[in-house]
Design a protein around this motif. Sequence first.
Motif, PDB file in Angstrom:
ATOM      1  N   MET A 324       0.274 -22.173  15.225  1.00 42.57           N
ATOM      2  CA  MET A 324       0.836 -23.096  14.225  1.00 42.57           C
ATOM      3  C   MET A 324       1.317 -22.306  13.003  1.00 42.57           C
ATOM      4  O   MET A 324       0.570 -21.516  12.431  1.00 42.57           O
ATOM      5  N   VAL A 325       2.569 -22.525  12.621  1.00 37.02           N
ATOM      6  CA  VAL A 325       3.110 -21.913  11.393  1.00 37.02           C
ATOM      7  C   VAL A 325       3.549 -23.070  10.497  1.00 37.02           C
ATOM      8  O   VAL A 325       4.664 -23.566  10.610  1.00 37.02           O
ATOM      9  N   HIS A 326       2.637 -23.517   9.641  1.00 37.41           N
ATOM     10  CA  HIS A 326       2.961 -24.674   8.810  1.00 37.41           C
ATOM     11  C   HIS A 326       3.351 -24.251   7.407  1.00 37.41           C
ATOM     12  O   HIS A 326       3.322 -23.055   7.075  1.00 37.41           O
ATOM     13  N   ASN A 327       3.734 -25.207   6.613  1.00 34.02           N
ATOM     14  CA  ASN A 327       4.189 -24.921   5.243  1.00 34.02           C
ATOM     15  C   ASN A 327       3.324 -25.639   4.217  1.00 34.02           C
ATOM     16  O   ASN A 327       3.839 -26.166   3.233  1.00 34.02           O
ATOM     17  N   GLY A 328       2.048 -25.792   4.522  1.00 32.90           N
ATOM     18  CA  GLY A 328       1.137 -26.396   3.564  1.00 32.90           C
ATOM     19  C   GLY A 328       0.867 -27.880   3.812  1.00 32.90           C
ATOM     20  O   GLY A 328       0.199 -28.521   3.018  1.00 32.90           O
ATOM     21  N   GLY A 329       1.384 -28.427   4.966  1.00 33.23           N
ATOM     22  CA  GLY A 329       1.235 -29.860   5.228  1.00 33.23           C
ATOM     23  C   GLY A 329      -0.092 -30.247   5.852  1.00 33.23           C
ATOM     24  O   GLY A 329      -0.289 -31.400   6.239  1.00 33.23           O
ATOM     25  N   ILE A 330      -1.015 -29.296   5.964  1.00 32.92           N
ATOM     26  CA  ILE A 330      -2.327 -29.602   6.550  1.00 32.92           C
ATOM     27  C   ILE A 330      -3.373 -28.790   5.784  1.00 32.92           C
ATOM     28  O   ILE A 330      -3.094 -27.644   5.394  1.00 32.92           O
ATOM     29  N   THR A 331      -4.532 -29.390   5.570  1.00 33.62           N
ATOM     30  CA  THR A 331      -5.555 -28.674   4.793  1.00 33.62           C
ATOM     31  C   THR A 331      -6.366 -27.758   5.721  1.00 33.62           C
ATOM     32  O   THR A 331      -6.427 -27.976   6.939  1.00 33.62           O
ATOM     33  N   ASP A 332      -7.010 -26.767   5.122  1.00 32.75           N
ATOM     34  CA  ASP A 332      -7.873 -25.871   5.898  1.00 32.75           C
ATOM     35  C   ASP A 332      -9.002 -26.670   6.555  1.00 32.75           C
ATOM     36  O   ASP A 332      -9.412 -26.371   7.674  1.00 32.75           O
ATOM     37  N   GLU A 333      -9.474 -27.724   5.859  1.00 33.00           N
ATOM     38  CA  GLU A 333     -10.570 -28.536   6.414  1.00 33.00           C
ATOM     39  C   GLU A 333     -10.100 -29.244   7.688  1.00 33.00           C
ATOM     40  O   GLU A 333     -10.826 -29.315   8.678  1.00 33.00           O
ATOM     41  N   ASP A 334      -8.865 -29.787   7.656  1.00 36.23           N
ATOM     42  CA  ASP A 334      -8.335 -30.465   8.845  1.00 36.23           C
ATOM     43  C   ASP A 334      -8.141 -29.473   9.993  1.00 36.23           C
ATOM     44  O   ASP A 334      -8.415 -29.795  11.155  1.00 36.23           O
TER      45      ASP A 334
END
Length: 355
Positions: A324-334
């Motif tokens: 997964m290469v996201h741009n901040g749309g998911i938290t580390d907790e999730d």
Amino acid sequence: MNVLTKPRLAFWTDAEELECTSFLKEAPNVMTFSFQSPSGALFNFDPGQFLTLELPTADGPVHRTYTISSSPSRPTSLTVTVKAQPDSIGTRWMFDNLRPGMRLKVRGPGGGFSMMNHPAAKYLFISAGSGITPMMSMTTFLYDSGRPSDIVFVNCAKRPSEIIFRERLEHMASRVTGIDLKWIVETTDPYQPWTGYRGFFNQLMLGLIAQDYLEREVFCCGPAPFMQAVRDALTGLGFDMDRYHQESFGGPLREVERVPDDVLPQDDATAVVTFAGSGKVAKCAQTDTILMVARAAGIPLATGCGMGICGTCIVQKTSGQVHMVHNGGITDEDVEAGYILACCSHPIGDVEIDL
Ligand SMILES: Cc1cc2nc3c(=O)[nH]c(=O)nc-3n(C[C@H](O)[C@H](O)[C@H](O)COP(=O)(O)OP(=O)(O)OC[C@H]3O[C@@H](n4cnc5c(N)ncnc54)[C@H](O)[C@@H]3O)c2cc1C
């Protein structure tokens, strides 16, 4: 429905739809839409955050992400300011169909592009085109606080008549000393005198616009080449880039630091995705995203930005591995809890998704 609802001392959540209350043409191809919560709940968000709207087009719902252009200091309503491209689908639907009384499903607010996360004595807000929306929210918030602020506000537009929010910003700047507006336009409007900057933003302009730029916290938003020019100018002048923050409205995914055990998808390798909730199993390439595989299998999945920012396509991965290469749309907790964003996750081997 044209009924004024008394504000309720409760905060809105996205479990409740938003009702459009008005719309206003801001500039060519730019409209602001205002919303209220039907229950009268107040809006609480960080200035600079965004919402993802579900737009019921004739071809089915589409999701589009827009920054909230209003400020949480005015919590009884909320606005988004949207610019239509020539072949827009979502934004054009709003222009043509979204009218007072209509209600929309919404997700959010989300995102961390806010000066609330980077408090500073001096700011440089620099934007181009519709990238002005988060800067408008943050500036209104600082203005409404009634405290002295120190903002150099730069906006680049094609021509003066296309500067969004110009009058409203000039009004705020005329009432306090700490808002310094600088406009940069590519060309002027016929028969309209212009005394602002002309051309494209460059390093030389930066020194003229804000001599003390090295002391400022910089927030930048606009098309990718514009943000690149701002970054190049700042790095070339020795700016501490830890104090630079940007929001992308589109464009390629940011390269993230690779963790050592991260496995990259291989061009010629296959994967198998099991959608446990739908009972479907799909063979695919590792270079496909989970979103592409779900769509090909006929499994509906809401998406927004398509680049890992808005978080609309979050799904639970119950087993297997993805890249997964996201741009901040998911938290580390999730992520820790096994969630992934389907739009930017590539299956590696056998993967099971709860969908
Ligand atoms: C965090 C975030 C905040 C955003 N905030 C705003 C905002 O405040 N105001 C706003 O107007 N938009 C904003 N956007 C962009 C918005 O979500 C849509 O991507 C954009 O409006 C295009 O959608 P559309 O329905 O108009 O066009 P689409 O139907 O998605 O696409 C039509 C055409 O436009 C091109 N296109 C798609 N995205 C863009 C883009 N960003 N710029 C130029 N061309 C594009 C496509 O390649 C295609 O050719 C934001 C995006 C993100 C991720």
